[in-house]
Motif scaffolding. Structure first.
Motif, PDB file in Angstrom:
ATOM      1  N   MET A   1      31.165 -56.863 -19.297  1.00 12.85           N
ATOM      2  CA  MET A   1      31.148 -56.029 -18.399  1.00 12.85           C
ATOM      3  C   MET A   1      30.053 -55.243 -18.719  1.00 12.85           C
ATOM      4  O   MET A   1      29.160 -55.090 -19.662  1.00 12.85           O
ATOM      5  CB  MET A   1      32.195 -54.987 -19.341  1.00 12.85           C
ATOM      6  CG  MET A   1      31.906 -53.645 -18.905  1.00 12.85           C
ATOM      7  SD  MET A   1      33.301 -52.657 -19.380  1.00 12.85           S
ATOM      8  CE  MET A   1      32.592 -51.818 -20.848  1.00 12.85           C
ATOM      9  N   GLN A   2      29.333 -54.837 -17.587  1.00  9.09           N
ATOM     10  CA  GLN A   2      27.821 -54.458 -17.414  1.00  9.09           C
ATOM     11  C   GLN A   2      28.063 -52.866 -17.719  1.00  9.09           C
ATOM     12  O   GLN A   2      28.825 -52.353 -17.019  1.00  9.09           O
ATOM     13  CB  GLN A   2      27.089 -54.804 -16.167  1.00  9.09           C
ATOM     14  CG  GLN A   2      25.783 -53.973 -16.156  1.00  9.09           C
ATOM     15  CD  GLN A   2      25.119 -54.369 -14.943  1.00  9.09           C
ATOM     16  OE1 GLN A   2      25.562 -55.111 -14.064  1.00  9.09           O
ATOM     17  NE2 GLN A   2      23.768 -54.020 -14.856  1.00  9.09           N
ATOM     18  N   LEU A   3      27.508 -52.270 -18.696  1.00  7.03           N
ATOM     19  CA  LEU A   3      27.520 -50.603 -19.052  1.00  7.03           C
ATOM     20  C   LEU A   3      26.437 -50.072 -18.022  1.00  7.03           C
ATOM     21  O   LEU A   3      26.843 -49.187 -17.631  1.00  7.03           O
ATOM     22  CB  LEU A   3      27.336 -50.637 -20.297  1.00  7.03           C
ATOM     23  CG  LEU A   3      28.087 -51.092 -21.346  1.00  7.03           C
ATOM     24  CD1 LEU A   3      27.509 -50.916 -22.806  1.00  7.03           C
ATOM     25  CD2 LEU A   3      29.655 -50.211 -21.273  1.00  7.03           C
ATOM     26  N   ILE A   4      25.292 -50.688 -17.816  1.00 11.03           N
ATOM     27  CA  ILE A   4      24.226 -49.882 -17.287  1.00 11.03           C
ATOM     28  C   ILE A   4      23.642 -50.734 -16.096  1.00 11.03           C
ATOM     29  O   ILE A   4      23.357 -51.888 -16.230  1.00 11.03           O
ATOM     30  CB  ILE A   4      23.087 -49.522 -18.219  1.00 11.03           C
ATOM     31  CG1 ILE A   4      23.617 -48.874 -19.397  1.00 11.03           C
ATOM     32  CG2 ILE A   4      21.922 -48.739 -17.536  1.00 11.03           C
ATOM     33  CD1 ILE A   4      24.271 -47.334 -18.921  1.00 11.03           C
ATOM     34  N   THR A   5      23.427 -50.050 -14.932  1.00  4.70           N
ATOM     35  CA  THR A   5      23.035 -50.781 -13.869  1.00  4.70           C
ATOM     36  C   THR A   5      21.534 -50.271 -13.878  1.00  4.70           C
ATOM     37  O   THR A   5      20.857 -49.774 -14.634  1.00  4.70           O
ATOM     38  CB  THR A   5      23.392 -50.255 -12.586  1.00  4.70           C
ATOM     39  OG1 THR A   5      22.975 -48.786 -12.216  1.00  4.70           O
ATOM     40  CG2 THR A   5      24.825 -50.269 -12.292  1.00  4.70           C
ATOM     41  N   LEU A   6      20.581 -51.406 -13.242  1.00  7.38           N
ATOM     42  CA  LEU A   6      19.277 -51.111 -13.305  1.00  7.38           C
ATOM     43  C   LEU A   6      18.758 -49.780 -12.792  1.00  7.38           C
ATOM     44  O   LEU A   6      17.871 -49.085 -13.169  1.00  7.38           O
ATOM     45  CB  LEU A   6      18.485 -52.271 -12.478  1.00  7.38           C
ATOM     46  CG  LEU A   6      17.079 -52.280 -12.210  1.00  7.38           C
ATOM     47  CD1 LEU A   6      16.209 -52.335 -13.475  1.00  7.38           C
ATOM     48  CD2 LEU A   6      16.582 -53.345 -11.340  1.00  7.38           C
ATOM     49  N   ASP A   7      19.374 -49.408 -11.616  1.00  9.86           N
ATOM     50  CA  ASP A   7      19.229 -47.895 -11.127  1.00  9.86           C
ATOM     51  C   ASP A   7      19.451 -46.934 -11.988  1.00  9.86           C
ATOM     52  O   ASP A   7      18.641 -45.772 -12.183  1.00  9.86           O
ATOM     53  CB  ASP A   7      19.905 -47.814  -9.698  1.00  9.86           C
ATOM     54  CG  ASP A   7      19.448 -48.514  -8.710  1.00  9.86           C
ATOM     55  OD1 ASP A   7      18.272 -48.926  -8.582  1.00  9.86           O
ATOM     56  OD2 ASP A   7      20.302 -48.799  -7.471  1.00  9.86           O
ATOM     57  N   ILE A  28      18.208 -53.936 -20.625  1.00 11.29           N
ATOM     58  CA  ILE A  28      19.560 -53.588 -20.604  1.00 11.29           C
ATOM     59  C   ILE A  28      20.554 -54.817 -20.936  1.00 11.29           C
ATOM     60  O   ILE A  28      21.406 -54.306 -21.767  1.00 11.29           O
ATOM     61  CB  ILE A  28      19.830 -53.625 -18.857  1.00 11.29           C
ATOM     62  CG1 ILE A  28      19.289 -52.373 -18.419  1.00 11.29           C
ATOM     63  CG2 ILE A  28      21.268 -53.608 -18.540  1.00 11.29           C
ATOM     64  CD1 ILE A  28      19.165 -52.381 -16.744  1.00 11.29           C
ATOM     65  N   ALA A  29      20.172 -55.891 -20.802  1.00  8.24           N
ATOM     66  CA  ALA A  29      20.900 -57.197 -21.253  1.00  8.24           C
ATOM     67  C   ALA A  29      20.870 -57.204 -22.816  1.00  8.24           C
ATOM     68  O   ALA A  29      22.134 -57.206 -23.631  1.00  8.24           O
ATOM     69  CB  ALA A  29      20.385 -58.604 -20.947  1.00  8.24           C
ATOM     70  N   ALA A  30      19.665 -56.712 -23.514  1.00 11.71           N
ATOM     71  CA  ALA A  30      19.508 -56.714 -24.939  1.00 11.71           C
ATOM     72  C   ALA A  30      20.319 -55.680 -25.613  1.00 11.71           C
ATOM     73  O   ALA A  30      20.789 -55.795 -26.568  1.00 11.71           O
ATOM     74  CB  ALA A  30      17.991 -56.762 -25.294  1.00 11.71           C
ATOM     75  N   ALA A  31      20.086 -54.479 -24.907  1.00 10.13           N
ATOM     76  CA  ALA A  31      20.837 -53.280 -25.556  1.00 10.13           C
ATOM     77  C   ALA A  31      22.456 -53.376 -25.313  1.00 10.13           C
ATOM     78  O   ALA A  31      23.108 -53.120 -26.379  1.00 10.13           O
ATOM     79  CB  ALA A  31      20.578 -52.207 -24.584  1.00 10.13           C
ATOM     80  N   ASP A  50      30.016 -42.052 -24.247  1.00 14.75           N
ATOM     81  CA  ASP A  50      29.379 -42.545 -25.675  1.00 14.75           C
ATOM     82  C   ASP A  50      28.515 -43.428 -25.687  1.00 14.75           C
ATOM     83  O   ASP A  50      27.271 -43.789 -25.932  1.00 14.75           O
ATOM     84  CB  ASP A  50      29.938 -42.385 -26.836  1.00 14.75           C
ATOM     85  CG  ASP A  50      30.572 -41.038 -27.045  1.00 14.75           C
ATOM     86  OD1 ASP A  50      30.273 -39.963 -26.578  1.00 14.75           O
ATOM     87  OD2 ASP A  50      31.598 -40.825 -27.966  1.00 14.75           O
ATOM     88  N   VAL A  51      29.161 -44.728 -25.294  1.00 19.01           N
ATOM     89  CA  VAL A  51      28.507 -45.995 -25.095  1.00 19.01           C
ATOM     90  C   VAL A  51      27.499 -46.218 -24.169  1.00 19.01           C
ATOM     91  O   VAL A  51      26.477 -46.504 -24.254  1.00 19.01           O
ATOM     92  CB  VAL A  51      29.825 -47.264 -24.994  1.00 19.01           C
ATOM     93  CG1 VAL A  51      29.029 -48.448 -25.052  1.00 19.01           C
ATOM     94  CG2 VAL A  51      30.703 -46.955 -26.155  1.00 19.01           C
ATOM     95  N   LYS A  52      27.737 -45.541 -23.049  1.00 21.09           N
ATOM     96  CA  LYS A  52      26.676 -45.573 -21.724  1.00 21.09           C
ATOM     97  C   LYS A  52      25.394 -44.857 -22.278  1.00 21.09           C
ATOM     98  O   LYS A  52      24.233 -45.351 -22.044  1.00 21.09           O
ATOM     99  CB  LYS A  52      27.361 -44.956 -20.572  1.00 21.09           C
ATOM    100  CG  LYS A  52      28.279 -45.796 -19.786  1.00 21.09           C
ATOM    101  CD  LYS A  52      28.651 -45.341 -18.504  1.00 21.09           C
ATOM    102  CE  LYS A  52      27.567 -45.324 -17.568  1.00 21.09           C
ATOM    103  NZ  LYS A  52      27.796 -46.416 -16.458  1.00 21.09           N
ATOM    104  N   VAL A  53      25.627 -43.851 -22.867  1.00 24.45           N
ATOM    105  CA  VAL A  53      24.467 -42.820 -23.454  1.00 24.45           C
ATOM    106  C   VAL A  53      23.596 -43.693 -24.625  1.00 24.45           C
ATOM    107  O   VAL A  53      22.522 -43.783 -24.664  1.00 24.45           O
ATOM    108  CB  VAL A  53      24.975 -41.569 -23.698  1.00 24.45           C
ATOM    109  CG1 VAL A  53      23.815 -40.788 -24.594  1.00 24.45           C
ATOM    110  CG2 VAL A  53      25.382 -40.694 -22.692  1.00 24.45           C
ATOM    111  N   ALA A  54      24.494 -44.397 -25.217  1.00 28.01           N
ATOM    112  CA  ALA A  54      23.834 -44.813 -26.418  1.00 28.01           C
ATOM    113  C   ALA A  54      23.244 -46.130 -25.947  1.00 28.01           C
ATOM    114  O   ALA A  54      21.867 -46.357 -26.453  1.00 28.01           O
ATOM    115  CB  ALA A  54      24.981 -45.500 -27.415  1.00 28.01           C
TER     116      ALA A  54
END
Length: 96
Positions: A1-7, A28-31, A50-54
């Motif tokens: 599951m991808q949490l964060i997009t490049l944008d 992004i991948a490493a985080a 919380d997870v997205k902000v982290a």
């Protein structure tokens, strides 16, 4: 599951161009990989923010500290303390 997009990462870091896209994609991948290794419980929908902000904070940390050297801030752990603080409720202690 991808949490964060490049944008989302570019917006968070205030990048307006594509010059850093390759590095940001790796961050992004490493985080997300580091977060998935740290969290060992299911995250409820209410905790997803919380997870997205982290993840965004960790991406920012990677971006700011591109080369680990003696001046890189550390807390003795492999994740920065603010990231751990956000993720800790989703980690169960493991006895080995």
């Amino acid at each position: 599951m991808q949490l964060i997009t490049l944008d989302e990462a570019k917006h968070h870091l205030r990048y307006d161009d594509d010059a850093n896209d390759a590095a940001l994609t790796m961050y992004i991948a490493a985080a997300e990989s580091a977060i998935n290794r740290y969290i060992n419980t299911d995250v409820p929908a209410a905790g997803l923010a919380d997870v997205k902000v982290a993840a965004l904070m960790l991406i920012g940390y990677f971006d700011e500290n591109r080369n680990a050297d003696k001046d890189t801030p550390t807390n003795g752990n492999y994740l920065p303390q603010p990231v751990v603080s956000l993720l800790y409720p989703y980690r169960q202690p493991v006895i080995t």
